[in-house]
Scaffold this motif. Structure first.
Motif, PDB file in Angstrom:
ATOM      1  N   ALA A  66       0.852  -1.188   0.000  1.00 44.37           N
ATOM      2  CA  ALA A  66       0.000   0.000   0.000  1.00 44.37           C
ATOM      3  C   ALA A  66       0.886   1.236   0.000  1.00 44.37           C
ATOM      4  CB  ALA A  66      -0.922   0.012   1.208  1.00 44.37           C
ATOM      5  N   HIS A  67       0.576   2.185  -0.870  1.00 39.40           N
ATOM      6  CA  HIS A  67       1.255   3.485  -0.897  1.00 39.40           C
ATOM      7  C   HIS A  67       0.227   4.521  -0.474  1.00 39.40           C
ATOM      8  CE1 HIS A  67       3.846   1.181  -3.654  1.00 39.40           C
ATOM      9  NE2 HIS A  67       4.800   1.919  -3.109  1.00 39.40           N
ATOM     10  N   CYS A  68       0.496   5.242   0.594  1.00 36.96           N
ATOM     11  CA  CYS A  68      -0.423   6.246   1.126  1.00 36.96           C
ATOM     12  C   CYS A  68       0.226   7.625   1.048  1.00 36.96           C
ATOM     13  CB  CYS A  68      -0.789   5.927   2.574  1.00 36.96           C
ATOM     14  SG  CYS A  68      -1.678   4.381   2.776  1.00 36.96           S
ATOM     15  N   HIS A  69      -0.466   8.551   0.383  1.00 35.96           N
ATOM     16  CA  HIS A  69       0.026   9.930   0.254  1.00 35.96           C
ATOM     17  C   HIS A  69      -0.912  10.851   1.014  1.00 35.96           C
ATOM     18  CE1 HIS A  69       1.886  13.499  -1.354  1.00 35.96           C
ATOM     19  NE2 HIS A  69       0.683  13.939  -1.674  1.00 35.96           N
ATOM     20  N   ASN A  70      -0.352  11.673   1.885  1.00 35.65           N
ATOM     21  CA  ASN A  70      -1.133  12.606   2.692  1.00 35.65           C
ATOM     22  C   ASN A  70      -0.970  14.020   2.140  1.00 35.65           C
ATOM     23  OD1 ASN A  70      -2.532  13.932   4.663  1.00 35.65           O
ATOM     24  ND2 ASN A  70      -1.004  13.653   6.256  1.00 35.65           N
ATOM     25  N   PRO A  71      -2.004  14.560   1.477  1.00 32.15           N
ATOM     26  CA  PRO A  71      -1.907  15.914   0.938  1.00 32.15           C
ATOM     27  C   PRO A  71      -2.277  16.997   1.947  1.00 32.15           C
ATOM     28  CG  PRO A  71      -3.968  14.946   0.259  1.00 32.15           C
ATOM     29  CD  PRO A  71      -3.236  13.895   1.057  1.00 32.15           C
ATOM     30  N   PRO A  96       1.930   0.911  12.939  1.00 33.37           N
ATOM     31  CA  PRO A  96       1.498   2.207  12.421  1.00 33.37           C
ATOM     32  C   PRO A  96       2.662   2.993  11.810  1.00 33.37           C
ATOM     33  CG  PRO A  96       0.934   1.988  14.751  1.00 33.37           C
ATOM     34  CD  PRO A  96       1.728   0.801  14.375  1.00 33.37           C
ATOM     35  N   ALA A  97       2.361   3.704  10.742  1.00 29.14           N
ATOM     36  CA  ALA A  97       3.348   4.580  10.106  1.00 29.14           C
ATOM     37  C   ALA A  97       2.723   5.968   9.980  1.00 29.14           C
ATOM     38  CB  ALA A  97       3.733   4.043   8.736  1.00 29.14           C
ATOM     39  N   ASP A  98       3.482   6.982  10.346  1.00 31.21           N
ATOM     40  CA  ASP A  98       2.978   8.352  10.261  1.00 31.21           C
ATOM     41  C   ASP A  98       3.234   8.926   8.880  1.00 31.21           C
ATOM     42  OD1 ASP A  98       2.085   8.311  12.850  1.00 31.21           O
ATOM     43  OD2 ASP A  98       3.855   9.284  13.677  1.00 31.21           O
ATOM     44  N   ALA A  99       2.150   9.324   8.217  1.00 32.44           N
ATOM     45  CA  ALA A  99       2.245  10.013   6.925  1.00 32.44           C
ATOM     46  C   ALA A  99       2.099  11.501   7.223  1.00 32.44           C
ATOM     47  CB  ALA A  99       1.159   9.534   5.974  1.00 32.44           C
ATOM     48  N   GLY A 100       3.209  12.191   7.222  1.00 31.28           N
ATOM     49  CA  GLY A 100       3.202  13.621   7.513  1.00 31.28           C
ATOM     50  C   GLY A 100       2.656  14.430   6.350  1.00 31.28           C
ATOM     51  N   PRO A 101       2.613  15.743   6.488  1.00 36.42           N
ATOM     52  CA  PRO A 101       2.119  16.594   5.409  1.00 36.42           C
ATOM     53  C   PRO A 101       2.938  16.409   4.137  1.00 36.42           C
ATOM     54  CG  PRO A 101       2.404  17.844   7.439  1.00 36.42           C
ATOM     55  CD  PRO A 101       3.000  16.499   7.666  1.00 36.42           C
ATOM     56  N   ALA A 102       2.265  16.195   3.031  1.00 34.04           N
ATOM     57  CA  ALA A 102       2.880  16.027   1.708  1.00 34.04           C
ATOM     58  C   ALA A 102       3.866  14.863   1.661  1.00 34.04           C
ATOM     59  CB  ALA A 102       3.546  17.317   1.247  1.00 34.04           C
ATOM     60  N   ALA A 103       3.633  13.844   2.481  1.00 29.66           N
ATOM     61  CA  ALA A 103       4.527  12.684   2.520  1.00 29.66           C
ATOM     62  C   ALA A 103       3.822  11.441   2.005  1.00 29.66           C
ATOM     63  CB  ALA A 103       5.015  12.436   3.937  1.00 29.66           C
ATOM     64  N   THR A 104       4.592  10.514   1.483  1.00 29.58           N
ATOM     65  CA  THR A 104       4.070   9.227   1.026  1.00 29.58           C
ATOM     66  C   THR A 104       4.774   8.126   1.807  1.00 29.58           C
ATOM     67  OG1 THR A 104       3.699  10.098  -1.192  1.00 29.58           O
ATOM     68  CG2 THR A 104       3.777   7.708  -0.969  1.00 29.58           C
ATOM     69  N   ARG A 106       5.057   3.745   2.496  1.00 30.17           N
ATOM     70  CA  ARG A 106       4.848   2.435   1.877  1.00 30.17           C
ATOM     71  C   ARG A 106       4.652   1.415   2.980  1.00 30.17           C
ATOM     72  NH1 ARG A 106       7.839  -2.121   0.490  1.00 30.17           N
ATOM     73  NH2 ARG A 106       7.350  -3.023  -1.542  1.00 30.17           N
ATOM     74  N   LEU A 107       3.555   0.659   2.900  1.00 33.00           N
ATOM     75  CA  LEU A 107       3.259  -0.398   3.853  1.00 33.00           C
ATOM     76  C   LEU A 107       3.198  -1.708   3.083  1.00 33.00           C
ATOM     77  CD1 LEU A 107       0.286   1.462   5.554  1.00 33.00           C
ATOM     78  CD2 LEU A 107       2.595   1.287   6.446  1.00 33.00           C
ATOM     79  N   SER A 108       3.699  -2.787   3.667  1.00 30.38           N
ATOM     80  CA  SER A 108       3.652  -4.073   2.967  1.00 30.38           C
ATOM     81  C   SER A 108       3.455  -5.212   3.950  1.00 30.38           C
ATOM     82  CB  SER A 108       4.934  -4.287   2.158  1.00 30.38           C
ATOM     83  OG  SER A 108       6.047  -4.374   3.018  1.00 30.38           O
ATOM     84  N   GLY A 109       2.902  -6.295   3.430  1.00 25.75           N
ATOM     85  CA  GLY A 109       2.679  -7.491   4.220  1.00 25.75           C
ATOM     86  C   GLY A 109       2.350  -8.635   3.276  1.00 25.75           C
ATOM     87  N   ARG A 110       2.095  -9.830   3.852  1.00 25.31           N
ATOM     88  CA  ARG A 110       1.810 -10.963   2.989  1.00 25.31           C
ATOM     89  C   ARG A 110       1.078 -12.051   3.744  1.00 25.31           C
ATOM     90  NH1 ARG A 110       6.336 -15.280   2.220  1.00 25.31           N
ATOM     91  NH2 ARG A 110       4.615 -15.932   0.948  1.00 25.31           N
ATOM     92  N   CYS A 111       0.500 -12.962   2.998  1.00 25.48           N
ATOM     93  CA  CYS A 111      -0.084 -14.196   3.502  1.00 25.48           C
ATOM     94  C   CYS A 111       0.793 -15.342   2.999  1.00 25.48           C
ATOM     95  CB  CYS A 111      -1.507 -14.386   2.968  1.00 25.48           C
ATOM     96  SG  CYS A 111      -2.689 -13.168   3.573  1.00 25.48           S
ATOM     97  N   TRP A 112       0.593 -16.537   3.535  1.00 23.94           N
ATOM     98  CA  TRP A 112       1.307 -17.700   3.018  1.00 23.94           C
ATOM     99  C   TRP A 112       0.734 -18.107   1.669  1.00 23.94           C
ATOM    100  CZ3 TRP A 112       5.717 -19.623   4.681  1.00 23.94           C
ATOM    101  CH2 TRP A 112       6.126 -19.305   5.961  1.00 23.94           C
ATOM    102  N   LYS A 113      -0.573 -18.035   1.548  1.00 20.33           N
ATOM    103  CA  LYS A 113      -1.248 -18.403   0.291  1.00 20.33           C
ATOM    104  C   LYS A 113      -1.960 -17.164  -0.253  1.00 20.33           C
ATOM    105  CE  LYS A 113      -0.568 -22.899  -0.246  1.00 20.33           C
ATOM    106  NZ  LYS A 113      -0.170 -23.535  -1.452  1.00 20.33           N
ATOM    107  N   GLU A 114      -3.255 -17.284  -0.576  1.00 11.65           N
ATOM    108  CA  GLU A 114      -3.998 -16.186  -1.198  1.00 11.65           C
ATOM    109  C   GLU A 114      -4.414 -15.116  -0.192  1.00 11.65           C
ATOM    110  OE1 GLU A 114      -5.317 -19.388  -1.286  1.00 11.65           O
ATOM    111  OE2 GLU A 114      -4.434 -20.021  -3.169  1.00 11.65           O
TER     112      GLU A 114
END
Length: 127
Positions: A66-71, A96-104, A106-114
């Motif tokens: 996930a890419h999160c941009h905070n405008p 948790p990740a802090d998306a500051g002003p005008a910052a993007t 990146r969050l990532s994760g996974r499962c073993w299968k689907e």
């Protein structure tokens, strides 16, 4: 002949779905109840300020990014939540990740299968 009718109906249905209006910021804050006893009330000016990062979630097999941009001016604390499709697969939540002003961020994760579903939660720091 039968295949072309089915293809035509699927094409029309897909076109209608693409034309439907949608709200690009579904996480807009709306106050519906007064604050509980002992909790400070949020000033009307703060409640009216726009808040929340816009997030794009990409699923590739068992990996989620996930890419999160905070405008906006206020910091948005975002977390990625992943629900795996298999009952025995462990669901995950990122830290948790802090998306500051005008910052993007990146969050990532996974499962073993689907991957069953993935979403991002938003929170104001300090809440």
């Amino acid at each position: 002949m039968r295949l072309s009718r089915n293809l035509a109906s699927v094409t029309v249905a897909a076109t209608l779905l693409l034309c439907l209006p949608y709200d690009p910021v579904p996480h807009a804050r709306v106050r519906s109840a007064p604050p509980a006893a002992g909790q400070p009330a949020v000033p009307e000016q703060a409640a009216a300020q726009p808040f929340g990062a816009a997030c794009l979630i990409h699923v590739n097999g068992s990996h989620v990014v996930a890419h999160c941009h905070n405008p906006y001016v206020d910091t948005d604390r975002v977390r990625l939540h992943i629900e795996c499709a298999r009952w025995w697969d462990i669901d995950t939540d990122t830290s948790p990740a802090d998306a500051g002003p005008a910052a993007t961020v990146r969050l990532s994760g996974r499962c073993w299968k689907e991957v069953g579903s993935a979403w991002v939660s938003h929170q104001r720091p300090g809440n």
